[in-house]
Motif scaffolding. Structure first.
Motif, short mmCIF file in Angstrom:
data_model
loop_
_atom_site.label_atom_id
_atom_site.label_comp_id
_atom_site.label_asym_id
_atom_site.label_seq_id
_atom_site.Cartn_x
_atom_site.Cartn_y
_atom_site.Cartn_z
N ARG A 21 -60.91 -16.41 -16.08
CA ARG A 21 -59.68 -16.64 -16.83
C ARG A 21 -58.68 -17.42 -15.96
O ARG A 21 -58.65 -17.23 -14.74
CB ARG A 21 -59.08 -15.32 -17.27
N THR A 43 -54.59 -19.73 -16.33
CA THR A 43 -53.51 -20.18 -17.20
C THR A 43 -53.66 -21.66 -17.48
O THR A 43 -54.05 -22.44 -16.61
CB THR A 43 -52.12 -19.93 -16.58
N HIS A 58 -50.19 -26.02 -22.50
CA HIS A 58 -50.44 -26.91 -23.65
C HIS A 58 -49.22 -27.71 -24.03
O HIS A 58 -49.30 -28.71 -24.73
CB HIS A 58 -50.94 -26.08 -24.85
N ASP A 62 -45.52 -23.13 -23.94
CA ASP A 62 -46.85 -22.80 -24.47
C ASP A 62 -47.87 -22.77 -23.32
O ASP A 62 -48.57 -23.75 -23.07
CB ASP A 62 -47.26 -23.82 -25.54
N ILE A 63 -47.88 -21.65 -22.61
CA ILE A 63 -48.87 -21.43 -21.54
C ILE A 63 -49.75 -20.28 -22.00
O ILE A 63 -49.26 -19.24 -22.44
CB ILE A 63 -48.18 -21.10 -20.20
N ARG A 64 -51.07 -20.49 -21.92
CA ARG A 64 -52.00 -19.47 -22.42
C ARG A 64 -52.98 -19.08 -21.32
O ARG A 64 -53.28 -19.88 -20.44
CB ARG A 64 -52.81 -20.03 -23.59
N ILE A 65 -53.48 -17.87 -21.42
CA ILE A 65 -54.58 -17.45 -20.55
C ILE A 65 -55.86 -17.75 -21.32
O ILE A 65 -56.04 -17.28 -22.44
CB ILE A 65 -54.48 -15.96 -20.20
N GLU A 66 -56.72 -18.56 -20.71
CA GLU A 66 -57.94 -18.99 -21.40
C GLU A 66 -59.15 -18.84 -20.49
O GLU A 66 -59.02 -18.72 -19.27
CB GLU A 66 -57.81 -20.47 -21.80
N TYR A 83 -42.84 -25.59 -17.78
CA TYR A 83 -42.73 -24.63 -18.89
C TYR A 83 -41.59 -25.02 -19.82
O TYR A 83 -41.69 -24.95 -21.04
CB TYR A 83 -42.53 -23.22 -18.33
#
Ligand SMILES: [Zn+2]
Length: 180
Positions: A2, A4, A7, A11-15, A45
């Motif tokens: 996983r 960070t 996008h 809009d920061i996501r853990i993917e 951010y």
């Protein structure tokens, strides 16, 4: 693993991201023990600094070396390391002058095609020129980790400025560009 991913602003996501592997003989793979958010991550951010959608983020981390390429001499699996906020070859004129951010072969964590510090592991280019070893036993001292993490950027930036300005004990100084 996983990690960070940014996008766009706010809009920061853990993917899920590919597990890093040794790609070049001078690489190391580091399993991240601790990472943090820098004031300059917040520029991205907030949309003040632009990023390509899908870029990784984070550039301050501590970790354990998991694998090294065949040309890495100073590090071995199990070493506890701190990563400065750029990678650099450690051998060019700039690096030898202490100007690693100008290294022609250097780069910034999270730039397109590279891992960011906010992930479970990081592929580190030019591991010998980039990573700094810490005493192994400190990796288990949880209370010490935030202070060690500050060595990656905050402390080293101030230290570099103090050396460059030839600051001496007792001197009066003005601090310009306090960043975050
Ligand atoms: Zn260099």
């Amino acid at each position: 693993m996983r990690a960070t991913v940014i996008h766009g602003p706010h809009d920061i996501r853990i993917e899920e991201a590919p597990d890093p592997v040794v790609r070049n003989a001078t690489d190391a793979v580091v399993r991240v023990v601790s990472a943090c958010i820098c004031g300059s991550d917040l520029w991205a951010y907030r949309g003040v600094a632009s990023r390509t959608a899908g870029q990784r983020i984070g550039h301050e981390f501590l970790g354990i070396v998991e694998a090294v390429g065949s040309e890495v001499r100073d590090l071995r699996p199990g070493d506890f390391v701190v990563a400065p906020f750029v990678w650099s070859d450690g051998t060019c004129d700039y690096c030898r002058e202490g100007l690693q951010t100008s290294c022609p072969q250097g780069g910034f964590w999270g730039e397109v095609g590279s891992d960011g510090g906010q992930g479970e592991a990081v592929r580190v280019p030019f591991a010998d020129g980039t990573l700094v070893k810490l005493p192994k036993e400190t990796a288990d001292e949880e209370k010490l980790l935030p202070s060690l993490l500050a060595l990656s950027d905050v402390m080293s930036t101030g230290h570099h400025a103090a050396l460059a300005a030839r600051v001496r004990p007792g001197a009066t100084v003005a601090v310009v560009g306090d960043g975050a």
